[in-house]
Structure formats: structure tokens, C-alpha cells
Design a protein around this motif. Structure first.
Motif, short mmCIF file in Angstrom:
data_model
loop_
_atom_site.label_atom_id
_atom_site.label_comp_id
_atom_site.label_asym_id
_atom_site.label_seq_id
_atom_site.Cartn_x
_atom_site.Cartn_y
_atom_site.Cartn_z
N LYS A 119 53.43 17.69 21.59
CA LYS A 119 52.74 16.80 23.32
C LYS A 119 54.34 16.54 24.24
CE LYS A 119 50.15 13.51 21.54
NZ LYS A 119 49.77 12.20 21.73
N THR A 120 55.59 16.74 23.37
CA THR A 120 56.79 17.01 24.26
C THR A 120 57.18 18.06 24.97
OG1 THR A 120 57.96 15.62 23.38
CG2 THR A 120 59.23 17.09 24.49
N GLY A 327 54.33 11.15 32.57
CA GLY A 327 54.19 10.07 32.07
C GLY A 327 52.24 10.65 31.22
N TYR A 328 52.34 11.55 30.81
CA TYR A 328 51.14 12.39 31.01
C TYR A 328 50.04 11.97 29.91
CZ TYR A 328 47.73 16.44 29.58
OH TYR A 328 46.35 16.64 30.47
N TRP A 329 50.78 11.77 28.58
CA TRP A 329 50.24 11.23 27.36
C TRP A 329 49.57 9.91 27.08
CZ3 TRP A 329 47.49 15.27 25.21
CH2 TRP A 329 48.23 16.45 25.06
N GLN A 330 51.01 9.44 28.12
CA GLN A 330 50.10 7.49 28.00
C GLN A 330 49.63 6.90 29.17
OE1 GLN A 330 53.90 8.85 28.48
NE2 GLN A 330 53.82 8.91 27.06
N ARG A 331 48.83 8.38 29.59
CA ARG A 331 48.04 7.95 30.95
C ARG A 331 46.72 7.76 30.18
NH1 ARG A 331 50.35 11.70 34.49
NH2 ARG A 331 48.72 12.64 34.88
N ARG A 332 45.48 7.39 30.68
CA ARG A 332 44.13 7.36 30.24
C ARG A 332 43.53 8.92 30.57
NH1 ARG A 332 40.50 5.11 34.32
NH2 ARG A 332 41.69 4.91 35.89
N ASN A 336 44.21 12.51 32.81
CA ASN A 336 43.85 13.32 32.23
C ASN A 336 43.33 15.02 32.50
OD1 ASN A 336 46.61 12.29 31.30
ND2 ASN A 336 45.79 12.53 29.14
#
Length: 342
Positions: A119-120, A327-332, A336
Motif C-alpha cells: 500500500k505504501t 490518506g488514500y487507504w484510510q478513506r471510504r 477511492n
């Protein structure tokens, strides 16, 4: 036969060893030197532009001493690397690897090479693509000379069809419709090389819903008096009203001595090889990102990798915070999946 530029000594001015052997302090000093080149690394407040500051005890952070500001900031504040958690050296390692990929670098390879989570690596790669496209944000900086325009579709991996002889035709039609729905149309507008210019020939890409949408783009993008080359598609007929337009019928030949779009086709060849050989697939929400990356690589294909490394880093530090990748992976999930090309 002339030697390919990538095989020459001039193309190799950066080695991965020099980057991977850096200490964290040296990498941090490089970030400061490039972010604040005008003051030779002395911090400048990103909000008010003042050089007056206090250094915080936490280290590598400053607080603006202007009474009306008092902003706390770091070397990556307000840039595409804002709120980073990676070490400075790892970011430089990723940029060096990304620079050396003539057709791009997949996030899976980046994950292995710098030892981070997938993910990073995925988000970092997209941030670098966004930084590579910073020169293209002023998309209507006029192109001149001889211009080529063409369109092609990308994305949409073929779906494996179930082995059901009774419903074969229906399954095949459904798979083809699903594949077409995932494809995105990219139009490239490319200048031809001209030795009289002191800059490389520019390449600009646009995501459009149909090729006829390229005509209003061309009117804004291409300088009056330029010569435009296009294929025989009906969508480009309107170009004759604005430019000296040459047309080539690809069903007969790729060049007839008067007209050709081989330079535009060359760009699509690069992007197609990257899609199939490096990335395996291109997500429909990020087609324009990959197109801008390939346009940047095409423009700068004859520059040393050391210069490209410095350009990507300085462009990243000049890019604002990305609302798309921060904050891509923290969003709904629904956020995305939005298609930025729309």
C-alpha cells in the motif's frame, strides 16, 4: 547506426549505490537544499514566506516567529510528501528506482526494493506520477511547429470466459462489454523534434470520452499557423477549419511522404509496452496518471538519469498536498473508486 542514448556514458550520471549508501542526515540535508534552493536550505514558512523562525526541540521542525502566523512546519509541509512516515532516505531510494525505469516501475517491485508494504509503495508511486505531471498542469501552454494528434484506448484486461459451450456467445458478449466499459480513451498531442528549438519537443495527453473532444483542446493548445497531422478519422475533420491539416489513411500506409502520425504512435507504443510488460493492468481511475507519466518519460528520454532524479524530487517538493493520494487507504471505498478522469 547511431548508438541508443540509454547505452551512452552521458545517460548514466546517477547510481543506485550512491543513493542507498546515504545516511538519513544526508538525505534530509538534500531535501532541505532542494525545497529551499533560493535560501540554500534555510527554512521558509510555507504560509507567510518568512525566513524568521524558531527551531523546535522535537527537531527537524520549525515555528514561524511572525506574530500573525506562528505556523509549525517541516521540510515536507505543504508538499506532496506532507504527513509522511517514510524516512527521507527511503523516499530518495524510491525516486532513484522510479527514475531508472524506462517504462515505469510497478508498485510490487518498489515494495520489494525499498522494503515497505505494498500500500505504501502504491501510494508513493502515484505521488511521483503526480509530481512528474506538474509541468503539464498548465496544459494550455501553446505548442507550435509541426504537431501530431491521435487517440487510443487503454485498460480493461480480458476476462476469462467460463467453459460453457451452451452459453458461449452470451458469455463472450458480456465479457467484451465489461472489458470495453473499463477502457479509457487517451488523446496525445505531440510536437515533432525541431533542432531550432532550445527545449525538448513537448507531449501532452488528455482523457476524453470521444476523439472529437480533441478538437476544442487543439484550438486552445496549438498555436495558430502550426501544421497538424492526423489520421483519417471523421472526428478530426473540423481541424481543417483552424490549422493547415495533413491527413494519413492508416489502412493504406503509415506515411505517404506528406503526412504521418508516427511520433504519436510511438508514444502509444511506449504506453502499451508499459501497460502490458510493467504494470500488467492500468486502473480505470488512474489512466490519466499513467499517461502523464509516459508523456514525461517521452519528453525527457534523452536526459541523464541524474538530472531526471533531481527534477522528480524538486517537482515533488513543489507539488501541493494531493487530495487524491493523501490518506488514500484510510478513506471510504466509495471515495477511492471515484474516477478523476470524469
Amino acid at each position: 547506426m547511431a548508438q541508443h542514448f540509454l547505452l551512452t556514458r552521458e545517460a548514466r550520471t546517477l547510481s543506485l549505490r550512491s543513493v542507498f549508501s546515504m545516511s538519513e542526515d544526508r538525505a534530509y540535508a538534500k531535501f532541505k537544499r532542494i525545497r529551499w534552493a533560493a535560501t540554500k536550505g534555510r527554512p521558509i514558512c510555507p504560509k507567510c514566506g518568512s525566513e524568521k523562525h524558531w527551531e523546535l526541540i522535537a527537531g527537524r521542525k520549525w515555528k514561524c516567529s511572525v506574530a500573525k502566523c506562528r505556523t509549525q512546519y517541516s521540510v515536507t509541509s505543504g508538499t506532496i510528501f506532507a504527513s509522511r512516515k517514510l524516512e527521507f532516505r527511503k523516499i530518495l531510494e524510491a525516486i532513484a528506482i522510479f527514475t531508472n525505469g524506462a517504462l515505469g516501475v510497478a508498485a510490487l517491485r518498489l515494495q520489494r526494493d525499498i522494503r515497505v508494504e505494498y500500500k505504501t509503495a502504491w501510494v508513493l508511486a502515484h505521488k511521483l506520477r503526480e509530481a512528474m505531471g506538474i509541468d503539464h498542469r498548465d496544459a494550455y501552454d501553446e505548442l507550435d511547429g509541426v504537431i501530431e494528434v491521435d487517440g487510443a484506448v487503454f485498460g480493461g484486461k480480458p476476462k476469462r470466459i467460463a467453459n460453457d459451450p451452451d452459453n458461449w456467445e452470451g458469455l463472450r458478449a458480456a465479457a467484451k462489454a465489461e472489458q470495453l466499459a473499463k477502457k479509457r480513451l487517451i488523446v496525445v498531442v505531440r510536437e515533432r523534434e525541431d533542432e531550432g528549438r532550445n527545449r525538448p519537443a513537448r507531449v501532452r495527453t488528455f482523457h476524453v470520452s470521444k476523439e472529437s473532444d480533441a478538437v476544442p483542446i487543439m484550438r486552445k493548445l496549438v498555436k495558430k499557423g502550426s501544421v497538424v497531422h492526423a489520421d483519417e478519422a471523421n472526428q478530426y475533420d473540423a481541424l481543417h477549419g483552424y490549422f493547415d491539416t495533413k491527413r494519413i489513411n492508416h489502412s493504406k500506409s503509415y506515411s505517404d511522404g506528406i503526412a504521418c502520425t508516427n511520433q504519436a504512435e510511438s508514444f502509444f507504443s511506449r504506453m502499451r509496452r508499459a501497460e502490458r510488460g510493467v504494470y500488467n493492468s492500468i486502473g480505470r481511475g488512474y489512466t490519466s496518471y499513467y499517461a502523464r507519466e509516459m508523456a514525461w518519460r517521452e519528453e525527457n528520454r534523452r536526459r541523464p538519469n541524474g538530472d531526471l532524479f533531481a527534477t522528480i524530487l524538486s517537482s515533488a517538493l513543489a507539488s501541493p498536498v494531493s487530495p487524491r493520494t493523501k490518506g488514500y487507504w484510510q478513506r471510504r471505498k466509495s471515495d477511492n473508486d471515484n474516477d478523476p478522469d470524469k
